[in-house]
Motif scaffolding. Structure first.
Motif, PDB file in Angstrom:
ATOM      1  N   LYS A  37       0.869  -1.177   0.000  1.00  0.00           N
ATOM      2  CA  LYS A  37       0.000   0.000   0.000  1.00  0.00           C
ATOM      3  C   LYS A  37       0.902   1.222   0.000  1.00  0.00           C
ATOM      4  O   LYS A  37       1.644   1.465   0.954  1.00  0.00           O
ATOM      5  N   SER A  38       0.855   1.980  -1.089  1.00  0.00           N
ATOM      6  CA  SER A  38       1.711   3.152  -1.228  1.00  0.00           C
ATOM      7  C   SER A  38       1.280   4.242  -0.251  1.00  0.00           C
ATOM      8  O   SER A  38       0.210   4.176   0.341  1.00  0.00           O
ATOM      9  N   CYS A  43      -3.287   0.154  -3.280  1.00  0.00           N
ATOM     10  CA  CYS A  43      -2.825  -1.208  -3.029  1.00  0.00           C
ATOM     11  C   CYS A  43      -2.311  -1.827  -4.330  1.00  0.00           C
ATOM     12  O   CYS A  43      -3.086  -1.973  -5.281  1.00  0.00           O
ATOM     13  N   HIS A  44      -1.032  -2.184  -4.361  1.00  0.00           N
ATOM     14  CA  HIS A  44      -0.420  -2.781  -5.547  1.00  0.00           C
ATOM     15  C   HIS A  44      -0.051  -4.227  -5.251  1.00  0.00           C
ATOM     16  O   HIS A  44       0.725  -4.493  -4.341  1.00  0.00           O
ATOM     17  N   ASP A  45      -0.619  -5.161  -6.030  1.00  0.00           N
ATOM     18  CA  ASP A  45      -0.147  -6.534  -5.935  1.00  0.00           C
ATOM     19  C   ASP A  45       0.880  -6.747  -7.037  1.00  0.00           C
ATOM     20  O   ASP A  45       1.207  -5.827  -7.782  1.00  0.00           O
ATOM     21  N   SER A  48       0.377  -5.467 -10.592  1.00  0.00           N
ATOM     22  CA  SER A  48       0.342  -4.018 -10.836  1.00  0.00           C
ATOM     23  C   SER A  48       1.657  -3.572 -11.456  1.00  0.00           C
ATOM     24  O   SER A  48       2.733  -3.943 -10.975  1.00  0.00           O
ATOM     25  N   SER A  50       3.045  -0.873 -11.115  1.00  0.00           N
ATOM     26  CA  SER A  50       3.755  -0.004 -10.172  1.00  0.00           C
ATOM     27  C   SER A  50       4.280  -0.758  -8.943  1.00  0.00           C
ATOM     28  O   SER A  50       4.892  -0.145  -8.071  1.00  0.00           O
ATOM     29  N   PHE A  51       4.076  -2.070  -8.867  1.00  0.00           N
ATOM     30  CA  PHE A  51       4.508  -2.834  -7.687  1.00  0.00           C
ATOM     31  C   PHE A  51       6.003  -2.658  -7.431  1.00  0.00           C
ATOM     32  O   PHE A  51       6.420  -2.312  -6.335  1.00  0.00           O
ATOM     33  N   THR A  54       7.097   0.936  -6.322  1.00  0.00           N
ATOM     34  CA  THR A  54       6.581   1.459  -5.053  1.00  0.00           C
ATOM     35  C   THR A  54       7.603   1.182  -3.958  1.00  0.00           C
ATOM     36  O   THR A  54       7.781   0.042  -3.546  1.00  0.00           O
ATOM     37  N   ALA A  74      -5.258  -0.802  -7.115  1.00  0.00           N
ATOM     38  CA  ALA A  74      -4.740  -0.103  -8.286  1.00  0.00           C
ATOM     39  C   ALA A  74      -5.684  -0.371  -9.450  1.00  0.00           C
ATOM     40  O   ALA A  74      -6.285  -1.433  -9.543  1.00  0.00           O
ATOM     41  N   THR A 109       5.371   6.188 -10.448  1.00  0.00           N
ATOM     42  CA  THR A 109       4.105   5.758  -9.868  1.00  0.00           C
ATOM     43  C   THR A 109       3.033   6.427 -10.698  1.00  0.00           C
ATOM     44  O   THR A 109       3.128   7.615 -10.989  1.00  0.00           O
TER      45      THR A 109
END
Length: 127
Positions: A37-38, A43-45, A48, A50-51, A54, A74, A109
């Motif tokens: 969670k940024s 929330c990025h799994d 994502s 952006s995982f 982050t 996300a 991001t």
């Protein structure tokens, strides 16, 4: 070696092995989380884009845990809309598609709007 010295040596060896076992356990616990969670609450799994980008986050074991903590998932984009709308670079600059650095910004991001990016602590590019 006296009996007392032998006991001290055995205690030291036991303590050292206990510490190395605890350190190994800590390293496993410190493995990358399943969901990040940024700082902006997204929330990025691992699916994502952006995982990996982050860096400042709170780790969670599942997407459900992250969402229950107040995060939001996300946005999953289709292949047609795979390119982010706004990119916040690692240096904190918010680039939309009109920015001259948009195409060169590879570590970022993503955000839906420039306003969201700026609210997350980003800045606008110099003109």
């Amino acid at each position: 070696m006296t009996q007392r010295a032998t006991h001290h040596l055995l205690l030291a060896a036991l303590l050292a092995s206990s510490l190395s076992l605890a350190y190994a356990t800590d390293k496993k616990d410190a493995a990358e989380p399943v969901v990040k969670k940024s700082d902006t609450g997204i929330c990025h799994d691992k699916s994502s884009p952006s995982f990996g980008n982050t860096k400042k986050f709170t780790g969670f074991g599942s997407m459900d845990e992250c969402v229950k903590s107040g995060g939001r998932p996300a946005v999953v984009q289709t292949a047609a809309a795979a390119e982010p709308i706004v990119k916040k670079s690692d240096s904190g600059i918010c680039h939309d598609k009109n920015s001259t650095s948009y195409g060169q910004t590879k570590k970022f991001t993503e955000f839906k709007t420039v306003d969201e990016c700026v609210k997350s602590g980003g800045t606008l590019p110099k003109k």
